[in-house]
Design an enzyme around this catalytic site. Structure first.
Site, PDB file in Angstrom:
ATOM      1  CE1 TYR A 267      61.898  58.035  40.639  1.00 21.81           C
ATOM      2  CE2 TYR A 267      61.625  58.720  42.917  1.00 21.81           C
ATOM      3  CZ  TYR A 267      61.435  58.942  41.567  1.00 21.81           C
ATOM      4  OH  TYR A 267      60.781  60.091  41.148  1.00 21.81           O
TER       5      TYR A 267
ATOM      6  CB  SER B 120      61.898  62.783  43.718  1.00 20.13           C
ATOM      7  OG  SER B 120      60.941  62.085  44.489  1.00 20.13           O
TER       8      SER B 120
HETATM    9  P1  NAD Z   1      56.908  60.048  32.769  1.00 14.12           P
HETATM   10  O1  NAD Z   1      56.995  58.565  32.751  1.00 14.12           O
HETATM   11  O2  NAD Z   1      55.615  60.709  32.409  1.00 14.12           O
HETATM   12  O3  NAD Z   1      58.050  60.691  31.880  1.00 14.12           O
HETATM   13  C1  NAD Z   1      59.360  60.188  31.861  1.00 14.12           C
HETATM   14  C2  NAD Z   1      60.041  60.666  30.617  1.00 14.12           C
HETATM   15  O4  NAD Z   1      61.373  60.111  30.594  1.00 14.12           O
HETATM   16  C3  NAD Z   1      59.351  60.203  29.334  1.00 14.12           C
HETATM   17  O5  NAD Z   1      59.461  61.223  28.361  1.00 14.12           O
HETATM   18  C4  NAD Z   1      60.193  58.999  28.929  1.00 14.12           C
HETATM   19  O6  NAD Z   1      60.131  58.697  27.538  1.00 14.12           O
HETATM   20  C5  NAD Z   1      61.554  59.478  29.347  1.00 14.12           C
HETATM   21  N1  NAD Z   1      62.527  58.397  29.461  1.00 14.12           N
HETATM   22  C6  NAD Z   1      62.460  57.276  30.200  1.00 14.12           C
HETATM   23  N2  NAD Z   1      63.559  56.518  29.992  1.00 14.12           N
HETATM   24  C7  NAD Z   1      64.334  57.187  29.110  1.00 14.12           C
HETATM   25  C8  NAD Z   1      65.575  56.929  28.489  1.00 14.12           C
HETATM   26  N3  NAD Z   1      66.285  55.809  28.729  1.00 14.12           N
HETATM   27  N4  NAD Z   1      66.053  57.839  27.616  1.00 14.12           N
HETATM   28  C9  NAD Z   1      65.358  58.967  27.330  1.00 14.12           C
HETATM   29  N5  NAD Z   1      64.177  59.267  27.887  1.00 14.12           N
HETATM   30  C10 NAD Z   1      63.676  58.389  28.765  1.00 14.12           C
HETATM   31  O7  NAD Z   1      57.344  60.452  34.249  1.00 14.12           O
HETATM   32  P2  NAD Z   1      57.258  61.821  35.082  1.00 14.12           P
HETATM   33  O8  NAD Z   1      56.447  61.527  36.286  1.00 14.12           O
HETATM   34  O9  NAD Z   1      56.924  62.970  34.228  1.00 14.12           O
HETATM   35  O10 NAD Z   1      58.780  61.906  35.575  1.00 14.12           O
HETATM   36  C11 NAD Z   1      59.681  62.899  35.147  1.00 14.12           C
HETATM   37  C12 NAD Z   1      60.693  63.113  36.232  1.00 14.12           C
HETATM   38  O11 NAD Z   1      60.038  63.593  37.397  1.00 14.12           O
HETATM   39  C13 NAD Z   1      61.450  61.851  36.672  1.00 14.12           C
HETATM   40  O12 NAD Z   1      62.811  62.161  36.908  1.00 14.12           O
HETATM   41  C14 NAD Z   1      60.761  61.475  37.963  1.00 14.12           C
HETATM   42  O13 NAD Z   1      61.596  60.731  38.798  1.00 14.12           O
HETATM   43  C15 NAD Z   1      60.455  62.845  38.517  1.00 14.12           C
HETATM   44  N6  NAD Z   1      59.423  62.866  39.539  1.00 14.12           N
HETATM   45  C16 NAD Z   1      58.159  62.436  39.264  1.00 14.12           C
HETATM   46  C17 NAD Z   1      57.204  62.486  40.262  1.00 14.12           C
HETATM   47  C18 NAD Z   1      55.816  62.018  40.040  1.00 14.12           C
HETATM   48  O14 NAD Z   1      55.089  61.864  41.031  1.00 14.12           O
HETATM   49  N7  NAD Z   1      55.375  61.797  38.817  1.00 14.12           N
HETATM   50  C19 NAD Z   1      57.538  62.978  41.522  1.00 14.12           C
HETATM   51  C20 NAD Z   1      58.835  63.417  41.760  1.00 14.12           C
HETATM   52  C21 NAD Z   1      59.765  63.359  40.757  1.00 14.12           C
END
Ligand code: NAD
Length: 261
Positions: free
Chosen positions: A156, A143
């Site tokens: 985070y 991130s």
């Molecule tokens: P999201 O909430 O859409 O997806 C998260 C996924 O992780 C889901 O499939 C959820 O079921 C799964 N998950 C959560 N807890 C879990 C567990 N204990 N065991 C198994 N699966 C689990 O979120 P996203 O935005 O797609 O995030 C995905 C990644 O991207 C994360 O690591 C997040 O930190 C990172 N990220 C997101 C953003 C953003 O702005 N959305 C920015 C930078 C980084």
């Protein structure tokens, strides 16, 4: 480019960025193990959709990324089912927003477990096979918060800085084995993870929803636009190509210029 001979595992791929990553790898011909939480019917629709849309094999693991034993079993089952595990994408992640003095201890532990330790456990389990086959791609969804901080996101930001360090260490250890390890560091991507933190950010900063979107989230990004999950996924596909074989140990920003400031 084709990933037709490759088998991939994407953690946290029932939603958001992970789902886009799984679909993009499958679109290049890789068989994929998806993982994450959600309604069983919706997950099955996703899984079957990947098989139908891309003509690959797709299986689902219900492993909980906060449980080391689940993670080790998920990796060995993925390897056994498809015959190898060539591409590991550590993507599962959660968020919680609160001032440090009120930050719930169990939320700290959960975020460190899911956003950081799960990648350690998965890499640890996947490495012997990748080393033996002399090919592997480890991609960690970090991130912008692996490089800079924001207030109220202590767990985070700590986990994401940690995953950047883990990635570098693993890259050095595996450099002579044909295995690369990199982070992709998106800025804000409009996914359920971002949507869900809006109410708490409204509370922590005493703002309206529109103020949070424009004055907190998009303020960080000079382009004033969200990154898309598909853009993150397209870059991950490139990292899996032979053109990227000398790209390892790096943390690639995709953040609309956020961390340039
Ligand atoms: P999201 O909430 O859409 O997806 C998260 C996924 O992780 C889901 O499939 C959820 O079921 C799964 N998950 C959560 N807890 C879990 C567990 N204990 N065991 C198994 N699966 C689990 O979120 P996203 O935005 O797609 O995030 C995905 C990644 O991207 C994360 O690591 C997040 O930190 C990172 N990220 C997101 C953003 C953003 O702005 N959305 C920015 C930078 C980084």
């Amino acid at each position: 480019m084709s990933l037709k001979t490759r088998n991939a595992l994407v953690t946290g791929s029932t939603s958001g960025i992970g789902l886009a990553l799984a679909r993009a790898l499958a679109a290049e011909g890789a068989n994929v193990t998806i993982n994450g939480f959600g309604a069983p019917d919706a997950i099955e629709t996703e899984r079957a959709g990947i098989e139908k849309d891309f003509g690959v094999k797709c299986r689902y693991s219900a492993a909980d990324m906060s449980k080391p034993a689940d993670i080790a079993a998920m990796v060995s089952e993925a390897e056994a089912a498809f015959g190898s595990l060539d591409i590991l994408v550590n993507n599962a992640g959660i968020q919680f927003v609160a001032p440090i003095e009120e930050f719930p201890i169990e939320k700290w532990d959960q975020i460190i477990a899911i956003n950081l330790s799960s990648a350690f456990h998965a890499i640890r389990a996947a490495t012997p096979g990748m080393k033996a086959r002399k090919w592997g791609r480890i991609i960690n969804t970090a991130s912008a918060h692996s490089l800079v901080a924001s207030p109220f996101k202590s767990a985070y930001v700590s986990a994401k800085h940690g995953i950047a360090g883990l990635t570098k260490t693993v890259a050095l250890e595996l450099a002579t084995f044909g295995v690369t390890a990199n982070c992709i560091s998106p800025g804000y991507v409009w996914t359920p993870l971002v949507e869900k933190q809006i109410p708490d950010t409204m509370k922590a900063r005493n703002m309206t929803k529109e103020q949070v979107i424009n004055d907190v989230l998009l303020t960080a990004q000079p382009t004033k636009q969200f990154v898309t999950s598909e853009q993150v996924a397209a870059f991950a596909v490139f990292l899996c190509s032979d053109s990227a074989s000398q790209m390892t140990g790096s943390n690639y920003s995709m953040d609309g210029g956020w961390t340039a400031a």
